[in-house]
Write a protein that holds these residues in place. Sequence first.
Motif, PDB file in Angstrom:
ATOM      1  N   TYR A 126      -7.175  15.022  -8.182  1.00  0.00           N
ATOM      2  CA  TYR A 126      -7.063  16.416  -7.578  1.00  0.00           C
ATOM      3  C   TYR A 126      -5.881  16.758  -6.887  1.00  0.00           C
ATOM      4  O   TYR A 126      -5.571  18.098  -6.709  1.00  0.00           O
TER       5      TYR A 126
ATOM      6  N   THR B 215      -4.710   7.434  -0.368  1.00  0.00           N
ATOM      7  CA  THR B 215      -3.471   8.050  -1.326  1.00  0.00           C
ATOM      8  C   THR B 215      -2.286   8.562  -0.568  1.00  0.00           C
ATOM      9  O   THR B 215      -2.672   9.431   0.473  1.00  0.00           O
TER      10      THR B 215
ATOM     11  N   ARG C 108      -3.285   1.351  -8.104  1.00  0.00           N
ATOM     12  CA  ARG C 108      -4.448   2.194  -7.710  1.00  0.00           C
ATOM     13  C   ARG C 108      -5.500   0.887  -7.710  1.00  0.00           C
ATOM     14  O   ARG C 108      -5.301  -0.216  -8.308  1.00  0.00           O
TER      15      ARG C 108
ATOM     16  N   LYS D 213      -6.376   6.252  -6.352  1.00  0.00           N
ATOM     17  CA  LYS D 213      -5.167   6.104  -7.032  1.00  0.00           C
ATOM     18  C   LYS D 213      -3.966   6.244  -6.043  1.00  0.00           C
ATOM     19  O   LYS D 213      -4.087   6.613  -4.885  1.00  0.00           O
TER      20      LYS D 213
HETATM   21  N1  MTE Z   1      -7.879   9.394  -6.457  1.00  0.00           N
HETATM   22  C1  MTE Z   1      -7.362  10.202  -5.938  1.00  0.00           C
HETATM   23  N2  MTE Z   1      -6.033  10.014  -5.058  1.00  0.00           N
HETATM   24  N3  MTE Z   1      -7.553  11.503  -6.284  1.00  0.00           N
HETATM   25  C2  MTE Z   1      -8.525  11.832  -7.110  1.00  0.00           C
HETATM   26  O1  MTE Z   1      -8.662  13.238  -7.195  1.00  0.00           O
HETATM   27  N4  MTE Z   1     -10.222  10.817  -8.759  1.00  0.00           N
HETATM   28  C3  MTE Z   1     -11.092   9.910  -8.995  1.00  0.00           C
HETATM   29  C4  MTE Z   1     -10.587   8.436  -9.030  1.00  0.00           C
HETATM   30  N5  MTE Z   1      -9.563   8.327  -7.946  1.00  0.00           N
HETATM   31  C5  MTE Z   1      -9.215  10.724  -7.730  1.00  0.00           C
HETATM   32  C6  MTE Z   1      -8.788   9.428  -7.473  1.00  0.00           C
HETATM   33  C7  MTE Z   1     -12.073  10.018  -9.900  1.00  0.00           C
HETATM   34  S1  MTE Z   1     -13.166  11.164  -9.565  1.00  0.00           S
HETATM   35  C8  MTE Z   1     -12.165   9.301 -11.141  1.00  0.00           C
HETATM   36  S2  MTE Z   1     -13.337   9.487 -12.147  1.00  0.00           S
HETATM   37  C9  MTE Z   1     -10.985   8.332 -11.313  1.00  0.00           C
HETATM   38  O2  MTE Z   1     -10.026   8.572 -10.197  1.00  0.00           O
HETATM   39  C10 MTE Z   1     -10.280   8.807 -12.643  1.00  0.00           C
HETATM   40  O3  MTE Z   1      -9.446   7.906 -12.871  1.00  0.00           O
HETATM   41  P1  MTE Z   1      -8.428   8.309 -14.418  1.00  0.00           P
HETATM   42  O4  MTE Z   1      -8.106   9.703 -14.334  1.00  0.00           O
HETATM   43  O5  MTE Z   1      -7.562   7.053 -14.433  1.00  0.00           O
HETATM   44  O6  MTE Z   1      -9.440   8.091 -15.529  1.00  0.00           O
END
Ligand code: MTE
Length: 347
Positions: free
Chosen positions: A107, A197, A252, A265
Motif C-alpha cells: 500500500y 517497513t 522482507r 516488506k
Molecule cells: N508490507 C507492507 N509494508 N505493505 C503492505 O501493504 N501488504 C501485505 C504483505 N506485506 C503489505 C506488506 C499483504 S496484504 C500481502 S498479501 C503480501 O505483502 C503480498 O506480498 P506480494 O505482493 O509479494 O505477493
Amino acid sequence: MLIKKSSDIKSSEITSESAYINRRKFLKNGSSLFLGGVTSTLGSGLAVGQYGDSLKARAPEGIQVGAQAPWLVSKFKNIKPAPDREPFFTDEELTPYEDVTKYNNFYEFGMNKGDPSSNSNEFKVEPWSVEISGEVSRPGRYNLEDIIEPHGLEERIYRLRCVEAWSMVIPWVGFPLRDLIKRFEPTSKAKYVEFETVVDPEAMPGIRSRFAIVRWPYREGLRIDEAMHPLTFIAVGLYGQTLPAQNGAPMRLVVPWKYGFKSIKSIVKINFRESMPRTTWVDLQAQEYGFYANVNPDVQHPRWRQDMERRLPQTLFDRRVIPTRKFNGYGEEVASLYSGMDLSRYY
Ligand code: MTE
C-alpha cells in the motif's frame, strides 16, 4: 482488508490465456532442465559452489531487477536449491514470475494490484540499514550487508495465501529468520518480535496520498516462537533474482502458514519486546484481522468466505478455485505452536 471482491477484479488484471500457457511451458521446460542438472551434478561430483545451477526456478531470461550491490550479486551465484520435500518445497505449479511481480499488495505504493510495480521506480534500496532494538544483547543500527552477508542463501518454494482469498506459489530466496535473530542474542524477556517497513514519502506515492488508510509505518509482529520456527523466512530474492521493489526489496518477511499481510516488506526495524505489539491491520480493523492471522478455513472473514481461494493466475475460462487448507497446508509443522488455544478467538 479494504479490498476488491474477487468479482471486481478487472480482466486487465488477469493474465491472458496464451501468456499463461506460454509461461507454463517455460516452467515445465525449466523443471526438466533442473532434473537434468541434478543428474549431471551427481554424476560429476560437483560440490557446493555449483548450487546456483540447479535452482528449481529462475526468472525468465533478460529480467533486470534494478541496481544491485556487488556483494549481493555474488551471494546470488551460490544459492542452495529447495529440497524435493515438503515443507520447504511444494510441487504445486509455480505462479509465473510476471504475476508474482505485477499483482501485489504494497500500500505504500498505492492501493491497486498494479500500483506497486508501476509506482516503485524511484525506490532506492541503497544505502539501507536495519535497526535492531529492545530485548537483545546486541542492539544497534546495522547496514544491509552486515545483516545479510553472514547467511548462506537458500531457495524455498512456499504457498502464499492472502486474506483476500487469492494465493500463489512462490520460489523465494533467503534464509531462516531464526538464524538472524540468534545473532542479536534476545534476552529472556523477548516474547514478541515487531517489524517496521521503511517510510519514504518521496518514493512511495501511497504514503503521500490523502486517501491512505494506513498509519505509517506498516507494522507487523510475531510471537518469538513463531519467529524462531524453521519455516519463518527472510526473503531477499525470488525466482533466483534479488527482490523487485514491489515484492519488498531489499528484505522482507515470509510466514507461509499465516495470511499474507503478516509477511511485511522492506524491513527497517526489528524490535524485541515483552508485550504483544500493535500491528497495522489490528489497528485498522481488529474485528476482521487478528494478531495471529493463521490461515484457517474454519474462521470466516466477516465479509467473505475463507474456505476457498483463487490460485493465481486466473484465466477468463478458469477461475482456479481450490479449497483452503488449515495453516495453509503447514499444519504438521506449526499446529503445535497453538495447542490449547481457541483459534476462532485468537484469529
Ligand atoms: N508490507 C507492507 N509494508 N505493505 C503492505 O501493504 N501488504 C501485505 C504483505 N506485506 C503489505 C506488506 C499483504 S496484504 C500481502 S498479501 C503480501 O505483502 C503480498 O506480498 P506480494 O505482493 O509479494 O505477493
